[in-house]
Design a protein around this motif. Sequence first.
Motif, PDB file in Angstrom:
ATOM      1  N   MET A   1      -0.728 -15.091 -55.353  1.00 13.53           N
ATOM      2  CA  MET A   1      -0.719 -15.071 -56.814  1.00 13.53           C
ATOM      3  C   MET A   1      -1.742 -16.008 -57.438  1.00 13.53           C
ATOM      4  SD  MET A   1       1.405 -12.792 -57.679  1.00 13.53           S
ATOM      5  CE  MET A   1       2.770 -11.845 -57.002  1.00 13.53           C
ATOM      6  N   PHE A   2      -1.975 -17.178 -56.795  1.00 14.91           N
ATOM      7  CA  PHE A   2      -2.833 -18.188 -57.403  1.00 14.91           C
ATOM      8  C   PHE A   2      -3.771 -18.808 -56.372  1.00 14.91           C
ATOM      9  CE2 PHE A   2       1.167 -18.250 -59.803  1.00 14.91           C
ATOM     10  CZ  PHE A   2       0.688 -17.958 -61.070  1.00 14.91           C
ATOM     11  N   VAL A   3      -4.947 -19.194 -56.861  1.00 15.50           N
ATOM     12  CA  VAL A   3      -5.897 -19.961 -56.070  1.00 15.50           C
ATOM     13  C   VAL A   3      -6.209 -21.233 -56.847  1.00 15.50           C
ATOM     14  CG1 VAL A   3      -8.214 -20.014 -55.077  1.00 15.50           C
ATOM     15  CG2 VAL A   3      -6.892 -17.895 -55.048  1.00 15.50           C
ATOM     16  N   ILE A   4      -6.086 -22.394 -56.198  1.00 15.78           N
ATOM     17  CA  ILE A   4      -6.451 -23.647 -56.856  1.00 15.78           C
ATOM     18  C   ILE A   4      -7.690 -24.217 -56.163  1.00 15.78           C
ATOM     19  CG2 ILE A   4      -4.076 -24.107 -57.567  1.00 15.78           C
ATOM     20  CD1 ILE A   4      -3.932 -26.260 -55.387  1.00 15.78           C
ATOM     21  N   TYR A   5      -8.532 -24.865 -56.950  1.00 15.23           N
ATOM     22  CA  TYR A   5      -9.787 -25.406 -56.425  1.00 15.23           C
ATOM     23  C   TYR A   5     -10.370 -26.387 -57.431  1.00 15.23           C
ATOM     24  CZ  TYR A   5     -11.626 -21.789 -59.561  1.00 15.23           C
ATOM     25  OH  TYR A   5     -11.880 -21.006 -60.648  1.00 15.23           O
ATOM     26  N   THR A   6     -11.357 -27.143 -57.015  1.00 11.37           N
ATOM     27  CA  THR A   6     -12.015 -28.082 -57.929  1.00 11.37           C
ATOM     28  C   THR A   6     -13.242 -27.434 -58.557  1.00 11.37           C
ATOM     29  OG1 THR A   6     -13.279 -28.991 -56.079  1.00 11.37           O
ATOM     30  CG2 THR A   6     -11.259 -30.141 -56.690  1.00 11.37           C
ATOM     31  N   ASP A   7     -13.532 -27.850 -59.803  1.00  9.48           N
ATOM     32  CA  ASP A   7     -14.748 -27.370 -60.449  1.00  9.48           C
ATOM     33  C   ASP A   7     -15.872 -28.378 -60.244  1.00  9.48           C
ATOM     34  OD1 ASP A   7     -14.308 -29.477 -62.214  1.00  9.48           O
ATOM     35  OD2 ASP A   7     -13.545 -28.198 -63.818  1.00  9.48           O
ATOM     36  N   GLN A   8     -17.011 -28.138 -60.880  1.00 10.71           N
ATOM     37  CA  GLN A   8     -18.169 -28.995 -60.678  1.00 10.71           C
ATOM     38  C   GLN A   8     -17.953 -30.406 -61.207  1.00 10.71           C
ATOM     39  OE1 GLN A   8     -21.312 -26.712 -62.546  1.00 10.71           O
ATOM     40  NE2 GLN A   8     -21.909 -25.798 -60.600  1.00 10.71           N
ATOM     41  N   ALA A   9     -17.029 -30.568 -62.130  1.00  8.95           N
ATOM     42  CA  ALA A   9     -16.753 -31.883 -62.696  1.00  8.95           C
ATOM     43  C   ALA A   9     -15.693 -32.648 -61.907  1.00  8.95           C
ATOM     44  CB  ALA A   9     -16.321 -31.748 -64.159  1.00  8.95           C
ATOM     45  N   GLY A  10     -15.184 -32.023 -60.827  1.00  6.92           N
ATOM     46  CA  GLY A  10     -14.161 -32.679 -60.028  1.00  6.92           C
ATOM     47  C   GLY A  10     -12.760 -32.495 -60.560  1.00  6.92           C
ATOM     48  N   GLN A  11     -12.609 -31.700 -61.623  1.00  6.14           N
ATOM     49  CA  GLN A  11     -11.282 -31.383 -62.133  1.00  6.14           C
ATOM     50  C   GLN A  11     -10.772 -30.128 -61.440  1.00  6.14           C
ATOM     51  OE1 GLN A  11     -12.386 -31.214 -66.299  1.00  6.14           O
ATOM     52  NE2 GLN A  11     -11.697 -33.310 -66.637  1.00  6.14           N
ATOM     53  N   TRP A  12      -9.516 -29.799 -61.661  1.00  2.50           N
ATOM     54  CA  TRP A  12      -8.875 -28.728 -60.895  1.00  2.50           C
ATOM     55  C   TRP A  12      -8.652 -27.489 -61.745  1.00  2.50           C
ATOM     56  CZ3 TRP A  12      -7.539 -28.442 -55.703  1.00  2.50           C
ATOM     57  CH2 TRP A  12      -7.860 -29.590 -54.960  1.00  2.50           C
TER      58      TRP A  12
ATOM     59  N   GLN B   1      -6.725  -7.719 -65.343  1.00  4.54           N
ATOM     60  CA  GLN B   1      -5.296  -7.981 -65.362  1.00  4.54           C
ATOM     61  C   GLN B   1      -4.901  -8.769 -64.132  1.00  4.54           C
ATOM     62  OE1 GLN B   1      -3.612  -3.985 -65.827  1.00  4.54           O
ATOM     63  NE2 GLN B   1      -3.193  -4.460 -67.972  1.00  4.54           N
ATOM     64  N   SER B   2      -4.099  -9.802 -64.327  1.00  2.00           N
ATOM     65  CA  SER B   2      -3.677 -10.662 -63.222  1.00  2.00           C
ATOM     66  C   SER B   2      -2.375 -10.171 -62.621  1.00  2.00           C
ATOM     67  CB  SER B   2      -3.497 -12.099 -63.720  1.00  2.00           C
ATOM     68  OG  SER B   2      -4.686 -12.604 -64.277  1.00  2.00           O
ATOM     69  N   ARG B   3      -2.196 -10.455 -61.329  1.00  9.27           N
ATOM     70  CA  ARG B   3      -0.908 -10.158 -60.701  1.00  9.27           C
ATOM     71  C   ARG B   3       0.214 -10.926 -61.389  1.00  9.27           C
ATOM     72  NH1 ARG B   3      -2.678 -10.606 -54.258  1.00  9.27           N
ATOM     73  NH2 ARG B   3      -3.672  -8.546 -54.138  1.00  9.27           N
ATOM     74  N   LEU B   4      -0.056 -12.166 -61.722  1.00  8.78           N
ATOM     75  CA  LEU B   4       0.916 -12.981 -62.435  1.00  8.78           C
ATOM     76  C   LEU B   4       0.147 -13.965 -63.318  1.00  8.78           C
ATOM     77  CD1 LEU B   4       3.828 -13.795 -62.982  1.00  8.78           C
ATOM     78  CD2 LEU B   4       3.724 -15.320 -60.996  1.00  8.78           C
ATOM     79  N   PRO B   5      -0.070 -13.638 -64.583  1.00  8.90           N
ATOM     80  CA  PRO B   5      -0.824 -14.534 -65.457  1.00  8.90           C
ATOM     81  C   PRO B   5      -0.026 -15.786 -65.809  1.00  8.90           C
ATOM     82  CG  PRO B   5       0.026 -12.664 -66.698  1.00  8.90           C
ATOM     83  CD  PRO B   5       0.337 -12.395 -65.250  1.00  8.90           C
ATOM     84  N   LEU B   6      -0.716 -16.821 -66.192  1.00  6.51           N
ATOM     85  CA  LEU B   6      -0.059 -18.036 -66.651  1.00  6.51           C
ATOM     86  C   LEU B   6       0.760 -17.715 -67.897  1.00  6.51           C
ATOM     87  CD1 LEU B   6      -3.057 -20.475 -66.107  1.00  6.51           C
ATOM     88  CD2 LEU B   6      -1.000 -20.281 -64.692  1.00  6.51           C
ATOM     89  N   PRO B   7       1.850 -18.450 -68.144  1.00 12.30           N
ATOM     90  CA  PRO B   7       2.803 -18.082 -69.198  1.00 12.30           C
ATOM     91  C   PRO B   7       2.155 -17.870 -70.567  1.00 12.30           C
ATOM     92  CG  PRO B   7       3.725 -19.804 -67.811  1.00 12.30           C
ATOM     93  CD  PRO B   7       2.297 -19.639 -67.385  1.00 12.30           C
TER      94      PRO B   7
END
Length: 329
Positions: free
Chosen positions: A238-249, A262-268
Amino acid sequence: MRSRFLRCFLTLLLPRSTLQNRQYMLSPESVPPPKRSRGDMAPPRIGTHNGTFHCDEALACALLRLLPEYRDAEIVRTRDPEKLASCDIVVDVGGEYDPQRHRYDHHQRSFTDTMSSLCPGKPWQTKLSSAGLIYLHFGHKLLAQLLGTSEEDSVVGTLYDKAGFKRAMDLVREEFLQRLDFYQHSWLPARALVEEALAQRFQVDPSGEIVELAKGGCPWKEHLYHLESGLSPPVAIMFVIYTDQAGQWRVQCVPKEPHSFQSRLPLPEPWRGLRDDTLDQVSGIPGCIFVHASGFIGGHRTREGALSMARATLAQHLKPMLASNPLVQ
């Protein structure tokens, strides 16, 4: 030379993106010249967001710099509201669409405009991007400049509406070589990263529905669809987490299928289009940065925070299922 450049420019602008067929029929007087906040000799400033860049804001800035008043403009890449406020024009950031003040963002919850809504009588109903807004408000002036004629010239309106240009051979060749380089040096190595992430998914979250990529910017989607079909036990990510170029997530929702919006499960839904403290209060997760208006991606300052956003979404999705089927509990 000018004619060739115009053909190449329109080829890039119209046939291959959501800019196709977009129009603008208002008079030039409806968009005032930029207000200068510095000395008359200082170049104008075009503000856009920092971090990962996209075709949208890159094209918007490129179009503006084809105009005489923005030819020498400084591009200011930031999300700092104070720095953006000092810019003469802002695109794709700032949460505001106000052409009178030259603010052209489309990410806010309130933005729903299309070419049809802004230009009554036009049939195109795709929601505009920032580049689309720039083309809408400056397109006639830009084409007149490139053609060496006036905005009232009928040929300007004809070319503005035209969307069927053949792609120039040099553009096709350049794109082919770029795509080959991408597949060789980015897409193919990414498969090993996605395989590793899927193997470690239960260490990220017991559900197995959240994966963590070791490197941000990895082209993961196509590999994920292919590899998850062989997972044991079977599970849909459902979700992939990773860091961006600024080091934030970032927490990004997996689309229902390749190239789908369309997402399988969008954020609320209550989180969507919100930022910073407001998003913290609504989500109950301190340290949030943003959630896109469509709910397909969000940002957090920490890994645990991004993971919490994904877990909270899973939990909200699970509650109605448990309530409708008590035996599952």
